[in-house]
Design an enzyme around this catalytic site. Structure first.
Site, PDB file in Angstrom:
ATOM      1  N   GLY A  72       2.630   2.088   5.278  1.00 24.42           N
ATOM      2  CA  GLY A  72       3.817   1.299   5.617  1.00 24.42           C
ATOM      3  C   GLY A  72       4.530   1.829   6.847  1.00 24.42           C
ATOM      4  N   GLU A  74       5.728  -3.406   0.754  1.00 25.59           N
ATOM      5  CA  GLU A  74       5.712  -3.107  -0.691  1.00 25.59           C
ATOM      6  C   GLU A  74       4.908  -1.828  -0.850  1.00 25.59           C
ATOM      7  OE1 GLU A  74       7.215  -4.694  -3.091  1.00 25.59           O
ATOM      8  OE2 GLU A  74       7.634  -6.705  -2.315  1.00 25.59           O
ATOM      9  N   GLY A  76       0.834  -1.204   0.000  1.00 25.42           N
ATOM     10  CA  GLY A  76       0.000   0.000   0.000  1.00 25.42           C
ATOM     11  C   GLY A  76       0.867   1.251   0.000  1.00 25.42           C
ATOM     12  N   SER A  77       0.309   2.324   0.524  1.00 24.67           N
ATOM     13  CA  SER A  77       0.999   3.615   0.472  1.00 24.67           C
ATOM     14  C   SER A  77       2.144   3.683   1.490  1.00 24.67           C
ATOM     15  CB  SER A  77      -0.008   4.721   0.777  1.00 24.67           C
ATOM     16  OG  SER A  77      -0.587   4.462   2.045  1.00 24.67           O
ATOM     17  N   CYS A 108       1.620   0.573  -8.816  1.00 26.57           N
ATOM     18  CA  CYS A 108       2.752   1.047  -8.013  1.00 26.57           C
ATOM     19  C   CYS A 108       3.936   1.334  -8.928  1.00 26.57           C
ATOM     20  CB  CYS A 108       3.116   0.015  -6.955  1.00 26.57           C
ATOM     21  SG  CYS A 108       3.379  -1.622  -7.626  1.00 26.57           S
TER      22      CYS A 108
HETATM   23  P1  NAD Z   1      -3.498   2.215   1.238  1.00 25.16           P
HETATM   24  O1  NAD Z   1      -2.192   2.454   1.880  1.00 25.16           O
HETATM   25  O2  NAD Z   1      -4.570   3.214   1.428  1.00 25.16           O
HETATM   26  O3  NAD Z   1      -4.110   0.815   1.749  1.00 25.16           O
HETATM   27  C1  NAD Z   1      -3.438  -0.409   1.542  1.00 25.16           C
HETATM   28  C2  NAD Z   1      -3.952  -1.432   2.527  1.00 25.16           C
HETATM   29  O4  NAD Z   1      -3.491  -1.087   3.834  1.00 25.16           O
HETATM   30  C3  NAD Z   1      -5.464  -1.503   2.635  1.00 25.16           C
HETATM   31  O5  NAD Z   1      -5.868  -2.840   2.835  1.00 25.16           O
HETATM   32  C4  NAD Z   1      -5.749  -0.656   3.856  1.00 25.16           C
HETATM   33  O6  NAD Z   1      -6.971  -0.955   4.470  1.00 25.16           O
HETATM   34  C5  NAD Z   1      -4.577  -1.043   4.731  1.00 25.16           C
HETATM   35  N1  NAD Z   1      -4.211  -0.103   5.792  1.00 25.16           N
HETATM   36  C6  NAD Z   1      -4.043   1.235   5.672  1.00 25.16           C
HETATM   37  N2  NAD Z   1      -3.638   1.750   6.861  1.00 25.16           N
HETATM   38  C7  NAD Z   1      -3.565   0.713   7.734  1.00 25.16           C
HETATM   39  C8  NAD Z   1      -3.207   0.602   9.105  1.00 25.16           C
HETATM   40  N3  NAD Z   1      -2.850   1.680   9.823  1.00 25.16           N
HETATM   41  N4  NAD Z   1      -3.228  -0.621   9.675  1.00 25.16           N
HETATM   42  C9  NAD Z   1      -3.557  -1.715   8.966  1.00 25.16           C
HETATM   43  N5  NAD Z   1      -3.919  -1.667   7.652  1.00 25.16           N
HETATM   44  C10 NAD Z   1      -3.918  -0.464   7.044  1.00 25.16           C
HETATM   45  O7  NAD Z   1      -3.215   1.977  -0.315  1.00 25.16           O
HETATM   46  P2  NAD Z   1      -4.250   1.837  -1.528  1.00 25.16           P
HETATM   47  O8  NAD Z   1      -4.833   3.165  -1.841  1.00 25.16           O
HETATM   48  O9  NAD Z   1      -5.169   0.692  -1.305  1.00 25.16           O
HETATM   49  O10 NAD Z   1      -3.244   1.400  -2.714  1.00 25.16           O
HETATM   50  C11 NAD Z   1      -2.443   2.284  -3.410  1.00 25.16           C
HETATM   51  C12 NAD Z   1      -1.039   2.330  -2.841  1.00 25.16           C
HETATM   52  O11 NAD Z   1      -0.472   1.022  -2.801  1.00 25.16           O
HETATM   53  C13 NAD Z   1      -0.091   3.138  -3.721  1.00 25.16           C
HETATM   54  O12 NAD Z   1       0.741   3.898  -2.876  1.00 25.16           O
HETATM   55  C14 NAD Z   1       0.699   2.076  -4.470  1.00 25.16           C
HETATM   56  O13 NAD Z   1       1.939   2.501  -4.940  1.00 25.16           O
HETATM   57  C15 NAD Z   1       0.814   1.028  -3.417  1.00 25.16           C
HETATM   58  N6  NAD Z   1       1.108  -0.289  -3.995  1.00 25.16           N
HETATM   59  C16 NAD Z   1       2.383  -0.778  -3.881  1.00 25.16           C
HETATM   60  C17 NAD Z   1       2.716  -1.987  -4.478  1.00 25.16           C
HETATM   61  C18 NAD Z   1       4.100  -2.531  -4.399  1.00 25.16           C
HETATM   62  O14 NAD Z   1       4.283  -3.715  -4.671  1.00 25.16           O
HETATM   63  N7  NAD Z   1       5.113  -1.753  -4.047  1.00 25.16           N
HETATM   64  C19 NAD Z   1       1.734  -2.722  -5.153  1.00 25.16           C
HETATM   65  C20 NAD Z   1       0.445  -2.201  -5.228  1.00 25.16           C
HETATM   66  C21 NAD Z   1       0.139  -0.978  -4.641  1.00 25.16           C
END
Ligand code: NAD
Length: 513
Positions: free
Chosen positions: A253, A270, A248-249, A304
């Site tokens: 992370g 990631e 995720g973002s 990503c």
């Molecule tokens: P996001 O960070 O909003 O959410 C990702 C996941 O994390 C979701 O399931 C969300 O519910 C969970 N989450 C968020 N905060 C949390 C916390 N405090 N505790 C536990 N879980 C939590 O991201 P998004 O909008 O769903 O996806 C887009 C982002 O993901 C972009 O930044 C993209 O670059 C990244 N991404 C990275 C990769 C990679 O392999 N590097 C792959 C796909 C997406």
């Protein structure tokens, strides 16, 4: 017409095949739990209409899932790895059977074009096939002991339940990257998908559960859809879960990484990218055009690995900008289920607002919109793919805006381009387009790209599963999907065995009575 559209004329048929009701449970521990959390509606970003809903897990529901996953792990770790591989092979078969329907659901729920939805499910299948092979290759090293009649070696054991947190943009592939490898390693799993894409998670869990049941395998593929308070927080803090793999973002992370580190658990992060392509004067510009178009506009800029920054050497900059403006003008935008569409919608209104805001900020910071920049007036969340002529170090270009904005920079020489390329906090994917061998090697050298992925004459997105995937710096340092990335899902044990009659100590230490 593609196979998926041909064989699924209606949304209802797709949902029926995948076992999706109008209201679904969001937690699975071997059976679907009667969840009591908030109802989350899955919205089709193409129309703004609700597809179906999922009743999320409460903290109590999460506890039930975690306990069941721990129990499943105790049995699963005793299965020989190749037998675990056989279960993953059958999972791949089941995914093949439902590829068309699952791809279509990915497109309906997330908005990527159908061809990319199919690619995503194919990636799950490829991952499972790779993991089957890995199940017979979980090698440890053997070392020569300094002590006579001693043998020293290392072996790899299953780790425990793994928490898998996934992002909305690859709603099913990222689960497969983790789960297929974790499964052959002997781990059980607790999957927390994005609440933006809960239906694909329910569908995948149905598919995986059928395979486990047929094989009399313990319920290793568990699910908990829920918010931070009920599921995300408890999962990340759970001492029973030795590894949290989170995609995720960077913001997410940072929060998760801190909590996992506090309890001395392992995390595999990631996170976001800010990927760049460097184009030198000698590049094959036809290749550049096609690669940039796919990498910057594909998935509506919601990968990503999407190309967000383009560095053009001065000699070709004007020509390349002209060709890109023309190509952007012919991108077919519309219903992602229509096979002729190249770009679908953004995932929700928030993503549209973020993009519009970033464009305004870019203008304030000295950027010039060369193409696009607006919303498209139709139902759903559609925007124009956008080109912005940027200046070095504009702050907005150091951020990941999850939308199709491409910032274009110009440079004189390669050293300058590499320095600018590496000047952002993220370090996921990178590429150079050049026909000069020295320039290519310069980019790949230790003083070149600082990213986890570096390509030559290939765009930044669309990685294959055999290599280890992931990025450096704020992208989090995790590696998944290929090479020796299986090691993070296991615990390493170093064993020394004395088959002699003496008890010599290492380093020549004497300790005799
Ligand atoms: P996001 O960070 O909003 O959410 C990702 C996941 O994390 C979701 O399931 C969300 O519910 C969970 N989450 C968020 N905060 C949390 C916390 N405090 N505790 C536990 N879980 C939590 O991201 P998004 O909008 O769903 O996806 C887009 C982002 O993901 C972009 O930044 C993209 O670059 C990244 N991404 C990275 C990769 C990679 O392999 N590097 C792959 C796909 C997406």
């Amino acid at each position: 017409m593609s196979e998926a559209t041909a064989s699924h004329s209606s949304t209802q048929q797709i949902l029926d095949e995948l076992g999706i009701a109008s209201e679904n449970s969001g937690a699975f521990d071997g059976t679907w739990i009667d969840t009591q959390g908030e109802l989350v509606h899955s919205v089709n970003p193409t129309t703004g209409e609700v597809i179906a809903s999922v009743r999320q897990a409460t903290a109590e529901d999460y506890e039930q899932v975690a306990a069941a996953s721990s129990q499943a792990f105790r049995e699963w770790r005793t299965w020989p790895a190749p037998k675990r591989g056989e279960v993953v092979r059958l999972l791949a078969e089941e995914l093949r059977k439902h590829k068309a329907a699952l791809s279509a659901l990915v497109t309906l729920e997330m908005g990527k074009v159908l061809n990319e939805g199919e690619g995503e499910v194919q990636e799950m299948i490829d991952m499972a096939d790779l993991a089957v092979g890995m199940s017979r290759q979980l090698y440890g090293l053997s070392m020569h002991s300094e002590r006579p009649q001693h043998r020293m070696y290392e072996q790899w054991h299953p780790l425990g339940p793994v928490g898998i947190i996934t992002a909305f943009n690859f709603p099913v592939a990222v689960w497969a990257w983790n789960s297929t490898v974790a499964a052959i390693c002997g781990d059980s799993m607790i999957w927390k998908p994005s609440s933006q894409t809960p239906l694909t998670a329910v569908a995948v869990t149905n598919i995986a559960a059928r395979v486990l049941e047929r094989e009399n395998a313990p319920a290793i593929f568990n699910l908990a859809v829920g918010d931070r308070h009920a599921v995300g927080g408890p999962l990340v803090a759970d001492h029973r879960v030795p590894l949290i793999s989170a995609t995720g973002s960077v913001t997410m992370g940072r929060k998760i990484g801190t909590v996992v580190a506090e309890r001395l658990g392992n995390s595999l992060l990631e996170l976001g990218g800010n990927n760049g392509i460097v184009v030198t004067d000698d590049a094959d510009l036809d290749l550049v055009l096609r690669a940039v178009l796919f990498a910057a506009v594909g998935t509506a800029g919601q990968r990503c690995t999407t190309t967000r920054r383009l560095f053009l050497q001065k000699g070709i900059a004007e020509e390349m900008k002209g060709r890109l403006i023309q190509a952007y003008g012919s991108v077919r935008i519309g219903d992602p289920m229509d096979p002729s569409t190249l770009m679908g919608p953004l995932v929700n209104q928030g993503a549209v607002d973020d993009m519009m805001n970033a464009i305004e900020v870019a203008k304030e910071q000295g950027g010039e919109v060369l193409y696009g920049g607006g919303k498209i007036d139709r139902p759903g969340f559609f925007v124009e793919p956008t080109l912005v002529a940027a200046k070095a170090h504009m702050p907005i270009t150091c951020e990941e805006t999850f939308a199709p904005i491409l910032y274009i920079f110009e440079f004189e020489d390669l050293d300058e381009a590499i320095e600018l390329h590496n000047s952002v906090p993220q370090g996921l994917s990178s590429a150079i387009f050049t026909l000069n061998m020295r320039s290519a090697e310069r980019f790949l050298a230790a003083t070149g790209s600082d990213c986890g992925i570096a390509n030559v004459n290939i765009g930044t997105s669309g990685a294959e599963i055999g290599g280890a995937f992931g990025g450096e710096k704020e992208t989090g340092g995790g590696r998944e999907a290929g090479s020796d990335s299986w090691k993070i899902y296991m615990r390493r044990q170093t064993c020394t065995l004395n088959w002699g009659t003496e008890l010599p100590l290492a380093q020549g230490v004497e300790f005799d009575i």
